[in-house]
Each structure stands twice: as C-alpha cells, then as structure tokens.
Design an enzyme around this catalytic site. Sequence first.
Site, short mmCIF file in Angstrom:
data_model
loop_
_atom_site.label_atom_id
_atom_site.label_comp_id
_atom_site.label_asym_id
_atom_site.label_seq_id
_atom_site.Cartn_x
_atom_site.Cartn_y
_atom_site.Cartn_z
N ASP A 31 0.84 -1.21 0.00
CA ASP A 31 0.00 0.00 0.00
C ASP A 31 0.88 1.26 0.00
O ASP A 31 1.71 1.42 0.89
CB ASP A 31 -0.90 -0.03 1.25
N HIS A 77 -10.02 -0.92 -7.06
CA HIS A 77 -9.68 0.26 -6.26
C HIS A 77 -8.72 1.19 -7.00
O HIS A 77 -8.91 2.41 -7.00
CB HIS A 77 -9.10 -0.19 -4.92
C1 HEM Z 1 -4.09 2.87 -4.10
C2 HEM Z 1 -5.51 0.18 -0.35
C3 HEM Z 1 -8.49 3.73 1.06
C4 HEM Z 1 -6.86 6.48 -2.53
C5 HEM Z 1 -4.21 1.84 -3.20
C6 HEM Z 1 -3.53 0.56 -3.30
C7 HEM Z 1 -3.93 -0.17 -2.23
C8 HEM Z 1 -4.87 0.60 -1.48
C9 HEM Z 1 -3.45 -1.58 -1.87
C10 HEM Z 1 -2.56 0.14 -4.40
C11 HEM Z 1 -1.13 0.51 -4.13
C12 HEM Z 1 -0.87 1.99 -4.12
O1 HEM Z 1 -0.75 2.64 -5.18
O2 HEM Z 1 -0.79 2.52 -3.02
C13 HEM Z 1 -6.45 0.92 0.36
C14 HEM Z 1 -7.13 0.45 1.54
C15 HEM Z 1 -7.97 1.46 1.94
C16 HEM Z 1 -7.80 2.54 1.00
C17 HEM Z 1 -6.91 -0.90 2.20
C18 HEM Z 1 -8.88 1.52 3.13
C19 HEM Z 1 -8.72 0.83 4.24
C20 HEM Z 1 -8.31 4.78 0.21
C21 HEM Z 1 -8.99 6.06 0.32
C22 HEM Z 1 -8.53 6.83 -0.69
C23 HEM Z 1 -7.56 6.04 -1.43
C24 HEM Z 1 -10.02 6.42 1.38
C25 HEM Z 1 -8.88 8.27 -1.04
C26 HEM Z 1 -10.06 8.78 -0.92
C27 HEM Z 1 -5.97 5.75 -3.23
C28 HEM Z 1 -5.24 6.26 -4.38
C29 HEM Z 1 -4.44 5.21 -4.84
C30 HEM Z 1 -4.71 4.08 -3.97
C31 HEM Z 1 -5.31 7.67 -4.93
C32 HEM Z 1 -3.49 5.24 -6.03
C33 HEM Z 1 -4.23 4.91 -7.29
C34 HEM Z 1 -3.32 4.97 -8.50
O3 HEM Z 1 -3.09 6.07 -8.99
O4 HEM Z 1 -2.81 3.92 -8.91
N1 HEM Z 1 -5.03 1.82 -2.09
N2 HEM Z 1 -6.88 2.17 0.06
N3 HEM Z 1 -7.47 4.81 -0.86
N4 HEM Z 1 -5.63 4.44 -3.02
FE1 HEM Z 1 -6.31 3.29 -1.54
#
Ligand code: HEM
Length: 400
Positions: A215, A309
């Site tokens: 993450d 996601h």
């Molecule tokens: C990407 C998990 C909540 C925004 C990711 C990734 C994971 C992840 C595994 C892929 C790896 C990375 O690029 O970091 C989670 C989990 C969440 C959560 C487990 C809640 C418990 C959120 C929330 C937001 C968010 C609330 C914003 C409102 C993003 C963004 C990316 C991302 C902007 C990058 C997308 C990209 O450009 O590839 N998240 N996330 N996430 N997450 Fe989350």
Amino acid sequence: VSRRALLGGAGAGLAIGAVGAVAGERALAVRRPDGTPDLGTAAVPFHGPHQAGILQPPQACAHLAAFDLAPAAGRDGLRTLLRTWSATAARLAAGGAADGQENQIALDAGPCSLTVTFGFGHSLFDKAGLADRRPEALVPLPAFPGDALDPARSDGDLWVQIGADDALVAFHALRVLQKQAAGLAVPRWQMSGFARTPGATPHPMTGRNLMGQVDGTNNPKPTEADFGAKVFADGPAWLAGGSYAVVRRIRMLLDDWEGLPTDRQERVIGRRKADGAPLSGGADATERTPVDLAATHPDGTLAVAPDAHIRVAAPASNGGAAMLRRGFSYQDGLLADGSPDAGLLFVAFQADPARGFVPVQRRLARGDGLARFLRHEASGLYAVPPGAPEGGYVGQPLLE
Ligand code: HEM
C-alpha cells in the site's frame, strides 16, 4: 539533559552512513560497523520549510490525537500552547528531554525518527478569534455514502500526529504534549497506529496494510515535478508551504476479506498481493510497472476491473485529483460481535482537499469494489501549517 547523552559510550563505534538527501528517507541513518541501522539515533529535524511527518516514510509507531481549545484560552492561549508544543517537539526530535513535564518514559532512548506534526481544524478559527483568516479550502468534509462516523472521534480544533520507530518514544511525546496542554486545550480523541519496523524485511519495499496489500506504491513522489503542487498549499500566506491533512479511521471487515480467495482479492484492488504488481502488467510486472488502465485480457475484458480500487482512485479517473497517503494500521481489540476492530488510520496530505480527497472519496464510495470490506468510522480535516524556522513555532505567521 540530552536523553542520548545518557547512553554514555553506547554510541562509540557508530558510523554515520547514508544521509537521506532525498526526501522520504530517514534524515539521518546511522549504521553500526556491521551495517545494521541504529534506529535509536536516527533523527528527523523538527524545523524546516515543511513540518516533519509528511515526507518521511511512516514510522513503526504512531499516535493521532485531537484537542479542543479550552473556552478561556483564546488566541493568546493558542499562541502559548503552540510555542510550548513546538519547542518540545524540536527538543524531543533531536533526542533531548522534555522541560518541565519530563516523565522519563523514553529515558535512554534516542529520537528514533520521532516526528510531531500539528494541524488546525475548522472550529479552531472561531474559538481563537481568527475566523477571518480561516482558509477557504478548510470547509468540513461533505458526507459520503456509507459513512458511519462517530462524532466523538472526529474533527477537533487541533490535530497532532506523532510517529517514531519506538513505541515508548512515541508515547512519551504524546504524554508530554498532553500534559503541556493542561488548561489550554482538552483532549478530544486519540488513536494509535503502527507500520512496518525499519529493517524488518531484507527487501526494502512499500509497506503492507492489514489486508495484506502493498500500500502506497502510486503515491506522488518528491522527485516528480508536480509533487509540490499536489501536496503543498500555496495560500493563504500563513499556510504557504503547508498542506491539508484528511484523517479517516477506516475499519476493515477482515473476516469477510480473508474469506475471499487471493485472486478475487487481487481483482478488488487491481494489483497482485505477493509483490504489488499491477494486473495490467503481465507475469513479469513488478510493483514499479506503470498501471495501464486500458489493458485488456485476450477475451477483451479489462485487466484492471471496472470497480478495482486503483482504477476508481486513480488521478486519471478523477480529473487529476491526487494526494500523498501516509496512513498507519491500527488494531483496538475486539468489537462486541467478536470481530477485530482493526483497519487503517488513513492520513492523506494534499494542496487542496477539493482537488484531492473529496472527489476521489466521492467516487470510491459509489464504485469501489473495496468499499464493501470497509467502514469509515471517524473523519477529520486539518490545515497543516508550514514548518517553523529555527527559533520559531508552528502557526507563528497566523498568530503574530
Ligand atoms: C491505491 C488500499 C483507502 C486512494 C491503493 C492501493 C492499495 C490501497 C493496496 C494500491 C497501491 C498503491 O498505489 O498505493 C487501500 C485500503 C484502503 C484505502 C486498504 C482503506 C482501508 C483509500 C482512500 C482513498 C484512497 C479512502 C482516497 C479517498 C488511493 C489512491 C491510490 C490508492 C489515490 C493510487 C491509485 C493509483 O493512482 O494507482 N489503495 N486504500 N485509498 N488508493 Fe487506496
């Protein structure tokens, strides 16, 4: 008295190794002759253009806390508190002891990469008689579909983020700041979190969350030309170089999540679990392979699912909206039904929440395959002032 001085000769034989010239590394990585890092002596300076605790990787232990200004404190009380807190944070970050309120919890420990970050909530400005100086972007977050927020653990006049690579050092800082607040501010809520301990894996890589995913991969990088424009606010003048922090306590429905086979879990995110490689990249992809949202399988279906996601959250799906995510995992025992009270203390820094968290969360709440495994239980938005220069305190340009 320097806490480090109490170590006596224990520092002998240490060599200063890779100094983190690149933001995102520990500021001072001291290594023992055998090459292992000495976590204790690693120090992140409190003073600088940006507050510490934004650009550094998340430390092993964290406390997030909010305080409400005491009714009689007003602007003068706020100034006194921020002066005291800043001076203390600077001393502790350099490995010193806390004046006055020293309780010896961290005695004989080094700073362990301690950072203390301060933020101001919407309600602070009215109470401190500063309503006319409240930034326009500091409006309370809108309600999102599916929110199950507990007001007692949300919002607050002042926000403090503490991180350190040692649990006693982190709690020491929290306790000292709490005691210094007496009479000026009242604790409102407090949450504790954790991230990977430096050195725990021989392969330095982005950390994992409690769902087991890598993450943080696609975070904006300080080396990118538009990093500052995405993360740091350019106004009003007192906030220039600061940021906005969105804080969400997001519980994970781990029993449901862990019941899914790995390939289904990977489809929900759009990345492989083992190494974080995007599902659009083929067998040879790594965590660093760029995501191709248009890639298809031979049967024509999208390699990164429509509700994955990383598709729904990507800047490309949200008019360029971006933020720097710097969250911590949490676990708080069991809920009444026996399920784990665990998840993510989501913290995201951005130049403007209306071009960062808000549009992305609007879309995620409606169309993210991950949402059915999550509950957003607490929320806050804070203006994070720029860092204080040597001898100054955080928020000084607003208060003087
Ligand atoms: C990407 C998990 C909540 C925004 C990711 C990734 C994971 C992840 C595994 C892929 C790896 C990375 O690029 O970091 C989670 C989990 C969440 C959560 C487990 C809640 C418990 C959120 C929330 C937001 C968010 C609330 C914003 C409102 C993003 C963004 C990316 C991302 C902007 C990058 C997308 C990209 O450009 O590839 N998240 N996330 N996430 N997450 Fe989350």
